[in-house]
Design an enzyme around this catalytic site. Structure first.
Site, PDB file in Angstrom:
ATOM      1  N   ASP A 147      60.889 -47.356 -61.540  1.00  0.00           N
ATOM      2  CA  ASP A 147      61.590 -45.791 -61.746  1.00  0.00           C
ATOM      3  C   ASP A 147      61.832 -45.769 -63.335  1.00  0.00           C
ATOM      4  O   ASP A 147      61.778 -46.570 -64.042  1.00  0.00           O
ATOM      5  CB  ASP A 147      63.024 -46.002 -61.022  1.00  0.00           C
ATOM      6  CG  ASP A 147      63.900 -44.665 -60.936  1.00  0.00           C
ATOM      7  OD1 ASP A 147      63.302 -43.752 -61.149  1.00  0.00           O
ATOM      8  OD2 ASP A 147      64.881 -44.903 -60.567  1.00  0.00           O
TER       9      ASP A 147
ATOM     10  N   GLY B 208      59.970 -40.225 -65.705  1.00  0.00           N
ATOM     11  CA  GLY B 208      60.475 -39.045 -66.247  1.00  0.00           C
ATOM     12  C   GLY B 208      61.510 -39.268 -67.662  1.00  0.00           C
ATOM     13  O   GLY B 208      61.426 -38.451 -68.542  1.00  0.00           O
TER      14      GLY B 208
ATOM     15  N   ARG C 271      56.980 -34.651 -68.296  1.00  0.00           N
ATOM     16  CA  ARG C 271      57.159 -35.536 -67.229  1.00  0.00           C
ATOM     17  C   ARG C 271      56.007 -36.152 -66.966  1.00  0.00           C
ATOM     18  O   ARG C 271      55.855 -37.389 -66.826  1.00  0.00           O
ATOM     19  CB  ARG C 271      57.755 -35.062 -66.051  1.00  0.00           C
ATOM     20  CG  ARG C 271      59.140 -34.805 -66.105  1.00  0.00           C
ATOM     21  CD  ARG C 271      59.635 -34.043 -64.705  1.00  0.00           C
ATOM     22  NE  ARG C 271      59.395 -35.224 -63.500  1.00  0.00           N
ATOM     23  CZ  ARG C 271      60.647 -36.100 -63.547  1.00  0.00           C
ATOM     24  NH1 ARG C 271      61.665 -36.250 -64.321  1.00  0.00           N
ATOM     25  NH2 ARG C 271      60.516 -36.994 -62.618  1.00  0.00           N
TER      26      ARG C 271
ATOM     27  N   SER D 171      58.151 -41.312 -49.159  1.00  0.00           N
ATOM     28  CA  SER D 171      58.051 -39.939 -48.146  1.00  0.00           C
ATOM     29  C   SER D 171      58.935 -38.829 -48.707  1.00  0.00           C
ATOM     30  O   SER D 171      58.757 -37.830 -48.455  1.00  0.00           O
ATOM     31  CB  SER D 171      58.763 -40.370 -46.702  1.00  0.00           C
ATOM     32  OG  SER D 171      58.624 -41.682 -46.656  1.00  0.00           O
TER      33      SER D 171
ATOM     34  N   ASN E 200      59.130 -38.126 -51.800  1.00  0.00           N
ATOM     35  CA  ASN E 200      58.602 -37.539 -53.060  1.00  0.00           C
ATOM     36  C   ASN E 200      58.197 -36.160 -52.869  1.00  0.00           C
ATOM     37  O   ASN E 200      57.898 -35.448 -54.051  1.00  0.00           O
ATOM     38  CB  ASN E 200      57.667 -38.470 -53.787  1.00  0.00           C
ATOM     39  CG  ASN E 200      58.354 -39.767 -54.519  1.00  0.00           C
ATOM     40  OD1 ASN E 200      57.767 -40.948 -54.788  1.00  0.00           O
ATOM     41  ND2 ASN E 200      59.628 -39.486 -55.163  1.00  0.00           N
TER      42      ASN E 200
ATOM     43  N   ARG F  84      59.524 -33.088 -54.448  1.00  0.00           N
ATOM     44  CA  ARG F  84      59.238 -32.823 -56.141  1.00  0.00           C
ATOM     45  C   ARG F  84      58.549 -31.512 -56.046  1.00  0.00           C
ATOM     46  O   ARG F  84      57.848 -31.145 -55.299  1.00  0.00           O
ATOM     47  CB  ARG F  84      58.666 -34.013 -56.788  1.00  0.00           C
ATOM     48  CG  ARG F  84      59.475 -35.092 -56.726  1.00  0.00           C
ATOM     49  CD  ARG F  84      59.266 -36.113 -57.713  1.00  0.00           C
ATOM     50  NE  ARG F  84      60.065 -37.290 -57.760  1.00  0.00           N
ATOM     51  CZ  ARG F  84      60.186 -38.269 -58.407  1.00  0.00           C
ATOM     52  NH1 ARG F  84      59.514 -37.821 -59.960  1.00  0.00           N
ATOM     53  NH2 ARG F  84      61.223 -39.011 -58.488  1.00  0.00           N
TER      54      ARG F  84
ATOM     55  N   LEU G  10      68.264 -48.665 -53.188  1.00  0.00           N
ATOM     56  CA  LEU G  10      66.961 -49.200 -52.667  1.00  0.00           C
ATOM     57  C   LEU G  10      66.045 -47.885 -52.477  1.00  0.00           C
ATOM     58  O   LEU G  10      65.096 -47.903 -52.198  1.00  0.00           O
ATOM     59  CB  LEU G  10      67.187 -50.166 -51.107  1.00  0.00           C
ATOM     60  CG  LEU G  10      67.965 -51.103 -51.537  1.00  0.00           C
ATOM     61  CD1 LEU G  10      68.071 -51.916 -50.044  1.00  0.00           C
ATOM     62  CD2 LEU G  10      66.925 -52.179 -52.459  1.00  0.00           C
TER      63      LEU G  10
ATOM     64  N   GLU H 283      66.350 -61.700 -52.867  1.00  0.00           N
ATOM     65  CA  GLU H 283      67.010 -61.550 -54.336  1.00  0.00           C
ATOM     66  C   GLU H 283      66.697 -59.915 -54.716  1.00  0.00           C
ATOM     67  O   GLU H 283      65.743 -59.491 -54.635  1.00  0.00           O
ATOM     68  CB  GLU H 283      66.786 -62.658 -54.867  1.00  0.00           C
ATOM     69  CG  GLU H 283      67.135 -63.942 -54.626  1.00  0.00           C
ATOM     70  CD  GLU H 283      68.626 -64.289 -54.466  1.00  0.00           C
ATOM     71  OE1 GLU H 283      69.147 -63.831 -55.196  1.00  0.00           O
ATOM     72  OE2 GLU H 283      69.100 -64.882 -53.223  1.00  0.00           O
TER      73      GLU H 283
HETATM   74  C1  FPP Z   1      59.744 -42.770 -60.645  1.00  0.00           C
HETATM   75  O1  FPP Z   1      59.887 -42.218 -62.007  1.00  0.00           O
HETATM   76  C2  FPP Z   1      58.194 -43.060 -60.351  1.00  0.00           C
HETATM   77  C3  FPP Z   1      57.630 -42.303 -59.453  1.00  0.00           C
HETATM   78  C4  FPP Z   1      58.290 -41.369 -58.580  1.00  0.00           C
HETATM   79  C5  FPP Z   1      56.205 -42.685 -59.100  1.00  0.00           C
HETATM   80  C6  FPP Z   1      55.900 -43.991 -59.376  1.00  0.00           C
HETATM   81  C7  FPP Z   1      54.536 -43.675 -59.932  1.00  0.00           C
HETATM   82  C8  FPP Z   1      53.707 -44.140 -60.782  1.00  0.00           C
HETATM   83  C9  FPP Z   1      54.072 -45.342 -61.717  1.00  0.00           C
HETATM   84  C10 FPP Z   1      52.383 -43.688 -61.176  1.00  0.00           C
HETATM   85  C11 FPP Z   1      51.504 -43.934 -59.971  1.00  0.00           C
HETATM   86  C12 FPP Z   1      51.105 -45.146 -59.534  1.00  0.00           C
HETATM   87  C13 FPP Z   1      49.943 -45.600 -59.343  1.00  0.00           C
HETATM   88  C14 FPP Z   1      49.794 -46.755 -58.586  1.00  0.00           C
HETATM   89  C15 FPP Z   1      48.600 -44.715 -59.423  1.00  0.00           C
HETATM   90  P1  FPP Z   1      60.788 -40.908 -61.930  1.00  0.00           P
HETATM   91  O2  FPP Z   1      59.985 -39.545 -61.998  1.00  0.00           O
HETATM   92  O3  FPP Z   1      61.707 -40.678 -60.757  1.00  0.00           O
HETATM   93  O4  FPP Z   1      61.746 -41.092 -63.246  1.00  0.00           O
HETATM   94  P2  FPP Z   1      63.086 -40.393 -63.648  1.00  0.00           P
HETATM   95  O5  FPP Z   1      64.049 -41.041 -62.497  1.00  0.00           O
HETATM   96  O6  FPP Z   1      63.253 -40.972 -64.996  1.00  0.00           O
HETATM   97  O7  FPP Z   1      62.749 -38.879 -63.693  1.00  0.00           O
END
Ligand code: FPP
Length: 227
Positions: free
Chosen positions: A16, A19, A29, A62, A64, A67, A182, A194
């Site tokens: 996480d 962004g 982003r 699921s 995401n 967005r 989570l 843990e």
């Molecule tokens: C959270 O950051 C991250 C995600 C929603 C996607 C995670 C994806 C990657 C690390 C890249 C893709 C991975 C692979 C294996 C190709 P956020 O956008 O929710 O961050 P924020 O909460 O700061 O806005």
């Protein structure tokens, strides 16, 4: 296990903060996600000496899909590029890819790429499990429905139908970026895991952060409900 050090076999990470990382740097982003992929790549390259049997990463939930379309497309394209560019390295480094979640309903070309990647890495030794189009409540509901179909619903039959059935029990769950929740990830599997919530934003997370979390885990006393 009091007094004995324990080694984590299975660590899962909620990646996480992409962004926020971009925002802090005044970047779009999309750049945060790009750097997020870099962080994944570096981690996978350096994880072997830590002796893990399985590293599970939450790449796309699921939820995401809610967005903006542009961001979803961007994440899917990053996925395509990542598989294409890093698959040979996975094969060379004995990485065994595993996908959890409802990945078969992703775009057909991604499904085909993943099937090929699963096949090419099937003899690998260390598992990299990637959660794609994954939601834990949906996974549990699917498993419960399968257990019901065989006429026996209990914790063993449900566990036997989870996407993670062939993975070691989850030892440690890490979430980056300071959020403490989570987000529908591995809810069943977390029963006795843990937890480590770290402030680092995902693009800044390195093997040293993982090592520190695993060292901390090694010192914890786990009782699994006993005493
Ligand atoms: C959270 O950051 C991250 C995600 C929603 C996607 C995670 C994806 C990657 C690390 C890249 C893709 C991975 C692979 C294996 C190709 P956020 O956008 O929710 O961050 P924020 O909460 O700061 O806005």
């Amino acid at each position: 296990m009091a007094g004995e050090e324990q080694r984590a076999r299975h660590v899962a990470i909620i990646m996480d903060g992409n962004g926020r990382w971009a925002k802090r740097k005044g970047l779009p982003r999309a750049m945060g996600h790009r750097r997020g992929v870099e962080a994944v790549r570096e981690l996978v390259r350096n994880v072997e000496p830590l002796g893990l049997e399985c590293l599970t990463l939450y790449a796309f939930s699921s939820e995401n899909w809610k967005r903006p379309e542009e961001e979803v497309d961007d994440l899917m394209n990053l996925m395509r590029k990542f598989i294409k560019s890093d698959l040979p390295e996975f094969v060379a480094n004995n990485v065994k890819l595993k996908i959890i979640g409802d990945w078969q309903s992703l775009a057909p070309d991604i499904v085909a790429m993943l099937e090929d990647a699963l096949d090419q890495t099937k003899d690998g030794k260390h598992t990299l499990a990637v959660a794609l189009n994954y939601g834990s409540q949906q996974e549990i509901a699917r498993a419960a429905a399968k257990a019901a179909a065989i006429g026996e619903v209990n914790e063993k039959t449900i566990a036997a139908h989870l996407d993670t059935v062939d993975l070691p029990p989850l030892d440690l769950l890490i979430r980056t970026s300071g959020e403490v929740r989570l987000s529908n990830f591995l809810l069943w599997q977390c029963a006795y895991a843990e937890m480590a919530f770290v402030d680092t934003l995902w693009p800044d997370f390195t093997i040293e952060h993982l090592k520190a979390a695993m060292n901390d885990f090694a010192e914890r006393e786990r009782r699994f409900g006993g005493r």
